[in-house]
Design an enzyme around this catalytic site. Sequence first.
Site, PDB file in Angstrom:
ATOM      1  N   ASN A   1       0.991  -5.957  -4.117  1.00  0.00           N
ATOM      2  CA  ASN A   1       1.488  -6.047  -5.502  1.00  0.00           C
ATOM      3  C   ASN A   1       1.418  -7.516  -5.909  1.00  0.00           C
ATOM      4  O   ASN A   1       1.097  -8.377  -5.090  1.00  0.00           O
ATOM      5  CB  ASN A   1       2.906  -5.474  -5.617  1.00  0.00           C
TER       6      ASN A   1
ATOM      7  N   SER B   1      -4.590   1.484  -5.124  1.00  0.00           N
ATOM      8  CA  SER B   1      -3.900   2.055  -6.301  1.00  0.00           C
ATOM      9  C   SER B   1      -3.692   3.566  -6.275  1.00  0.00           C
ATOM     10  O   SER B   1      -3.065   4.102  -7.191  1.00  0.00           O
ATOM     11  CB  SER B   1      -4.609   1.687  -7.622  1.00  0.00           C
ATOM     12  N   THR B   2      -4.209   4.263  -5.253  1.00  0.00           N
ATOM     13  CA  THR B   2      -4.143   5.733  -5.311  1.00  0.00           C
ATOM     14  C   THR B   2      -2.883   6.320  -4.679  1.00  0.00           C
ATOM     15  O   THR B   2      -2.719   7.539  -4.659  1.00  0.00           O
ATOM     16  CB  THR B   2      -5.363   6.380  -4.629  1.00  0.00           C
ATOM     17  N   GLY B   3      -2.011   5.463  -4.148  1.00  0.00           N
ATOM     18  CA  GLY B   3      -0.764   5.948  -3.550  1.00  0.00           C
ATOM     19  C   GLY B   3       0.376   5.764  -4.530  1.00  0.00           C
ATOM     20  O   GLY B   3       0.457   6.442  -5.569  1.00  0.00           O
ATOM     21  N   ILE B   4       1.242   4.823  -4.229  1.00  0.00           N
ATOM     22  CA  ILE B   4       2.423   4.548  -5.045  1.00  0.00           C
ATOM     23  C   ILE B   4       2.042   4.250  -6.502  1.00  0.00           C
ATOM     24  O   ILE B   4       2.762   4.616  -7.431  1.00  0.00           O
ATOM     25  CB  ILE B   4       3.220   3.381  -4.409  1.00  0.00           C
ATOM     26  N   TYR B   5       0.887   3.630  -6.724  1.00  0.00           N
ATOM     27  CA  TYR B   5       0.476   3.245  -8.087  1.00  0.00           C
ATOM     28  C   TYR B   5      -0.141   4.384  -8.896  1.00  0.00           C
ATOM     29  O   TYR B   5      -0.426   4.221 -10.084  1.00  0.00           O
ATOM     30  CB  TYR B   5      -0.459   2.033  -8.044  1.00  0.00           C
TER      31      TYR B   5
ATOM     32  N   GLY C   1       3.913   1.679   1.648  1.00  0.00           N
ATOM     33  CA  GLY C   1       2.533   2.134   1.806  1.00  0.00           C
ATOM     34  C   GLY C   1       1.734   1.282   2.781  1.00  0.00           C
ATOM     35  O   GLY C   1       2.248   0.818   3.800  1.00  0.00           O
ATOM     36  N   VAL C   2       0.468   1.063   2.438  1.00  0.00           N
ATOM     37  CA  VAL C   2      -0.419   0.318   3.336  1.00  0.00           C
ATOM     38  C   VAL C   2       0.017  -1.142   3.451  1.00  0.00           C
ATOM     39  O   VAL C   2      -0.142  -1.777   4.505  1.00  0.00           O
ATOM     40  CB  VAL C   2      -1.891   0.490   2.881  1.00  0.00           C
ATOM     41  N   ASP C   3       0.600  -1.668   2.401  1.00  0.00           N
ATOM     42  CA  ASP C   3       1.105  -3.052   2.398  1.00  0.00           C
ATOM     43  C   ASP C   3       2.180  -3.217   3.488  1.00  0.00           C
ATOM     44  O   ASP C   3       2.118  -4.159   4.313  1.00  0.00           O
ATOM     45  CB  ASP C   3       1.685  -3.338   1.002  1.00  0.00           C
TER      46      ASP C   3
HETATM   47  N1  AR6 Z   1      -4.017   2.739   6.536  1.00  0.00           N
HETATM   48  C1  AR6 Z   1      -4.843   3.117   5.535  1.00  0.00           C
HETATM   49  N2  AR6 Z   1      -4.415   3.607   4.368  1.00  0.00           N
HETATM   50  C2  AR6 Z   1      -3.083   3.727   4.202  1.00  0.00           C
HETATM   51  C3  AR6 Z   1      -2.135   3.357   5.184  1.00  0.00           C
HETATM   52  C4  AR6 Z   1      -2.655   2.849   6.411  1.00  0.00           C
HETATM   53  N3  AR6 Z   1      -1.865   2.439   7.390  1.00  0.00           N
HETATM   54  N4  AR6 Z   1      -0.888   3.604   4.688  1.00  0.00           N
HETATM   55  C5  AR6 Z   1      -1.042   4.128   3.452  1.00  0.00           C
HETATM   56  N5  AR6 Z   1      -2.365   4.215   3.162  1.00  0.00           N
HETATM   57  P1  AR6 Z   1      -0.356   2.609  -1.379  1.00  0.00           P
HETATM   58  P2  AR6 Z   1      -1.003   1.462  -4.033  1.00  0.00           P
HETATM   59  C6  AR6 Z   1      -3.037   4.730   1.971  1.00  0.00           C
HETATM   60  O1  AR6 Z   1       0.803   3.345  -1.937  1.00  0.00           O
HETATM   61  O2  AR6 Z   1      -1.102   2.813  -4.626  1.00  0.00           O
HETATM   62  C7  AR6 Z   1       3.110  -1.018  -2.034  1.00  0.00           C
HETATM   63  O3  AR6 Z   1       4.521  -0.936  -2.080  1.00  0.00           O
HETATM   64  C8  AR6 Z   1      -2.286   5.674   1.056  1.00  0.00           C
HETATM   65  O4  AR6 Z   1      -2.246   6.969   1.620  1.00  0.00           O
HETATM   66  O5  AR6 Z   1      -0.182   1.901  -0.078  1.00  0.00           O
HETATM   67  O6  AR6 Z   1      -2.081   0.460  -4.323  1.00  0.00           O
HETATM   68  C9  AR6 Z   1       2.596  -2.343  -2.569  1.00  0.00           C
HETATM   69  O7  AR6 Z   1       3.460  -3.413  -2.240  1.00  0.00           O
HETATM   70  C10 AR6 Z   1      -3.172   5.609  -0.180  1.00  0.00           C
HETATM   71  O8  AR6 Z   1      -4.333   6.419   0.019  1.00  0.00           O
HETATM   72  O9  AR6 Z   1      -0.888   1.462  -2.427  1.00  0.00           O
HETATM   73  C11 AR6 Z   1       2.571  -2.086  -4.048  1.00  0.00           C
HETATM   74  O10 AR6 Z   1       3.845  -2.280  -4.632  1.00  0.00           O
HETATM   75  C12 AR6 Z   1      -3.632   4.141  -0.195  1.00  0.00           C
HETATM   76  O11 AR6 Z   1      -3.348   3.637   1.120  1.00  0.00           O
HETATM   77  C13 AR6 Z   1       2.186  -0.631  -4.145  1.00  0.00           C
HETATM   78  O12 AR6 Z   1       2.584  -0.041  -2.920  1.00  0.00           O
HETATM   79  C14 AR6 Z   1      -2.914   3.267  -1.215  1.00  0.00           C
HETATM   80  O13 AR6 Z   1      -1.553   3.647  -1.294  1.00  0.00           O
HETATM   81  C15 AR6 Z   1       0.689  -0.480  -4.256  1.00  0.00           C
HETATM   82  O14 AR6 Z   1       0.396   0.873  -4.486  1.00  0.00           O
END
Ligand code: AR6
Length: 175
Positions: free
Chosen positions: A29, A122-126, A37-39
């Site tokens: 972010n 962007s495809t998870g929490i966002y 999430g991944v972060d």
């Molecule tokens: N390895 C690979 N992909 C993953 C992993 C992993 N270990 N964990 C989750 N994913 P998201 P965003 C996938 O929500 O939508 C954070 O709080 C997940 O299933 O991680 O860009 C940041 O700080 C999905 O397919 O990221 C921001 O505030 C993808 O990663 C916000 O979330 C992205 O999901 C960013 O949201």
Amino acid sequence: MTASHTERITAVQDDITTQRVDAIVNAANTSLMGGGGVDGAIHRAAGPGLLAECRTLGGCPTGEARITKGYDLPATWVIHTAGPIWHGGTHGENELLARCYRSCFALAARHAVRTIAFPAISTGIYGFPLERATRIAVTETTRFLADDTEIEEVRFVCFGMETYRVYQAIVTGSA
Ligand code: AR6
């Protein structure tokens, strides 16, 4: 001879924190101070040195990217990008997401990265629609690789079966 750009794009179902590549991309972010999430997974696996370095960067506007070392990760580098939050598609989301990929590739090129792994930014929490985001990811990657001879592999690391299925279909051109 460099492999054609389509041969250099792969999709796997896996955890990005375990990837042995020169750089992994973090879907961060704009604060770069960690999150869920991944972060969260990347920060946990990299250890506290990552957050300490992120603190020195002063954040990252949406669509831009910043690079740090990988600390305890197998990857040498982490490229942090702030993807757009989905607001229905009329707030420049497509262009901002495309810009994330371009920003990451620009940094990768400057750091002699040859192998790079991306999550589905962007495809998870966002909340960005998965198929639309995947098309943008693959289009920007194909465009970059068409003019680039340094990168050997762009690996899309999909965290679940559904994400993998969509990436695989779009990468192989069957969707
Ligand atoms: N390895 C690979 N992909 C993953 C992993 C992993 N270990 N964990 C989750 N994913 P998201 P965003 C996938 O929500 O939508 C954070 O709080 C997940 O299933 O991680 O860009 C940041 O700080 C999905 O397919 O990221 C921001 O505030 C993808 O990663 C916000 O979330 C992205 O999901 C960013 O949201």
